[in-house]
Write a protein that holds these residues in place. Structure first.
Motif, mmCIF file in Angstrom:
data_model
loop_
_atom_site.group_PDB
_atom_site.id
_atom_site.type_symbol
_atom_site.label_atom_id
_atom_site.label_comp_id
_atom_site.label_asym_id
_atom_site.label_seq_id
_atom_site.Cartn_x
_atom_site.Cartn_y
_atom_site.Cartn_z
ATOM 1 N N PHE A 1 48.722 57.783 48.432
ATOM 2 C CA PHE A 1 47.976 57.158 47.337
ATOM 3 C C PHE A 1 47.284 55.922 47.890
ATOM 4 N N ARG A 2 46.377 55.344 47.103
ATOM 5 C CA ARG A 2 45.621 54.183 47.551
ATOM 6 C C ARG A 2 45.969 52.968 46.699
ATOM 7 N N CYS A 3 46.027 51.797 47.337
ATOM 8 C CA CYS A 3 46.186 50.542 46.600
ATOM 9 C C CYS A 3 45.798 49.395 47.524
ATOM 10 N N ALA A 4 45.543 48.237 46.925
ATOM 11 C CA ALA A 4 45.201 47.060 47.726
ATOM 12 C C ALA A 4 45.706 45.798 47.039
ATOM 13 N N CYS A 5 44.988 45.326 46.007
ATOM 14 C CA CYS A 5 45.290 44.003 45.460
ATOM 15 C C CYS A 5 46.559 43.966 44.615
ATOM 16 N N ARG A 6 46.867 45.045 43.914
ATOM 17 C CA ARG A 6 48.036 45.172 43.040
ATOM 18 C C ARG A 6 47.962 44.283 41.799
ATOM 19 N N VAL A 7 46.788 43.706 41.503
ATOM 20 C CA VAL A 7 46.654 42.856 40.315
ATOM 21 C C VAL A 7 45.451 43.263 39.456
ATOM 22 N N GLY A 8 44.968 44.482 39.598
ATOM 23 C CA GLY A 8 43.899 44.973 38.741
ATOM 24 C C GLY A 8 42.522 44.434 39.045
ATOM 25 N N MET A 9 42.297 43.959 40.267
ATOM 26 C CA MET A 9 41.013 43.361 40.610
ATOM 27 C C MET A 9 40.154 44.214 41.538
ATOM 28 N N CYS A 10 40.768 45.124 42.294
ATOM 29 C CA CYS A 10 39.993 45.846 43.313
ATOM 30 C C CYS A 10 39.624 47.267 42.899
ATOM 31 N N GLY A 11 40.379 47.863 41.991
ATOM 32 C CA GLY A 11 40.076 49.218 41.536
ATOM 33 C C GLY A 11 40.549 50.322 42.449
ATOM 34 N N THR A 12 41.195 49.976 43.551
ATOM 35 C CA THR A 12 41.560 50.969 44.557
ATOM 36 C C THR A 12 42.577 51.989 44.059
ATOM 37 N N ARG B 1 38.147 46.878 32.904
ATOM 38 C CA ARG B 1 37.617 45.530 32.702
ATOM 39 C C ARG B 1 37.022 45.348 31.309
ATOM 40 N N GLY B 2 37.100 46.379 30.492
ATOM 41 C CA GLY B 2 36.635 46.262 29.118
ATOM 42 C C GLY B 2 35.127 46.208 28.955
ATOM 43 N N ILE B 3 34.381 46.739 29.909
ATOM 44 C CA ILE B 3 32.918 46.738 29.814
ATOM 45 C C ILE B 3 32.473 47.862 28.882
ATOM 46 N N ASN B 4 31.593 47.541 27.958
ATOM 47 C CA ASN B 4 31.047 48.569 27.065
ATOM 48 C C ASN B 4 29.899 49.266 27.790
ATOM 49 N N LEU B 5 30.251 50.238 28.602
ATOM 50 C CA LEU B 5 29.265 50.932 29.435
ATOM 51 C C LEU B 5 28.308 51.765 28.595
#
Length: 240
Positions: free
Chosen positions: A50-61, A216-220
């Protein structure tokens, strides 16, 4: 308080003809799906990918499909899922590298087509003009700037799943940010790209799937609608 769950993990390639492997995992109450993946990898099966990086919801990985919904594994508490079985699969629409790790190449291919790079009107300016947050551009662009390119919206979109040419919500949102920017010189070029029945904004069916899963709650969906209005009514399209 402990949580006892079954992690049902998609495998690629399949293990002994089985598409899923199941693991009994014990977690602390506040742990996330990413914590569960680490418990499996470190204590039960080191081959899990699996993939991960920041672990705080900032990178999206770490975006994956969790109980059939695209989410960030690091930002999804297991307790909040309300299920004793947590099914983790790769994001749909992307090439699978291993297990639930995918390549976001299709996402970034479309991202580049939308001309995401800033193209200044005055290339010889000694410094970039700053625009206040309370300016018309600042108010319009503020809620749309936080995309972390996780690919969840692309995976949730029913159009990208059937039409590989469609730019997708994130790319259109990025193009809109550049179109709104009064310092950018390529708004016309971007609008031409977005004004397409096959790959542009007119393919969007306004189902709000992308908006529902954006971490991120963006209304795309609103961003896509703004571009449509810009194409139909250029003088009244963008109002703060």
């Amino acid at each position: 308080m402990e949580l006892n769950i079954t992690v049902r993990l998609a495998r690629h390639p399949a293990r002994e003809g089985r598409r899923f492997s199941e693991f009994a995992v014990t977690l602390e109450e506040r742990m996330t799906v990413l914590d569960a993946l680490f418990r499996v990898q470190r204590g039960m099966d080191s081959s899990v990918g699996f993939r991960c990086a920041c672990r705080v919801g900032m990178c999206g990985t770490c975006a994956v499909l969790i109980n059939r919904v695209p989410r960030l594994a690091c930002s999804t508490p297991v307790k909040g899922l309300g299920s004793d079985v947590v099914t983790i699969e790769p994001l749909p629409g992307y090439p699978v590298i291993k297990d639930v790790a995918v390549s976001l190449a299709p996402f970034f291919d479309q991202w580049r087509r939308a001309l995401p790079a800033f193209r200044p009107k005055d290339r010889d300016a000694p410094a970039l003009v700053r625009i206040p947050r309370d300016s018309p551009f600042g108010r319009l662009a503020g809620p749309k700037r936080d995309c972390i390119t996780c690919g969840a919206c692309h995976a949730a979109c029913s159009i990208t799943g059937t039409n590989a040419a469609y730019l997708g919500p994130a790319a259109i949102n990025k193009a809109l940010l550049r179109i709104l920017d009064p310092r950018d010189a390529a708004s016309g070029d971007r609008l031409k790209i977005l004004d397409s029945q096959t790959s542009g904004v007119w393919r969007c069916h306004t189902q709000f799937n992308c908006t529902a899963v954006c971490p991120r709650g963006i209304n795309l969906t609103e961003s896509i609608g703004q571009v449509k209005r810009a194409l139909l009514r250029p003088r009244k399209a963008f109002q703060a």
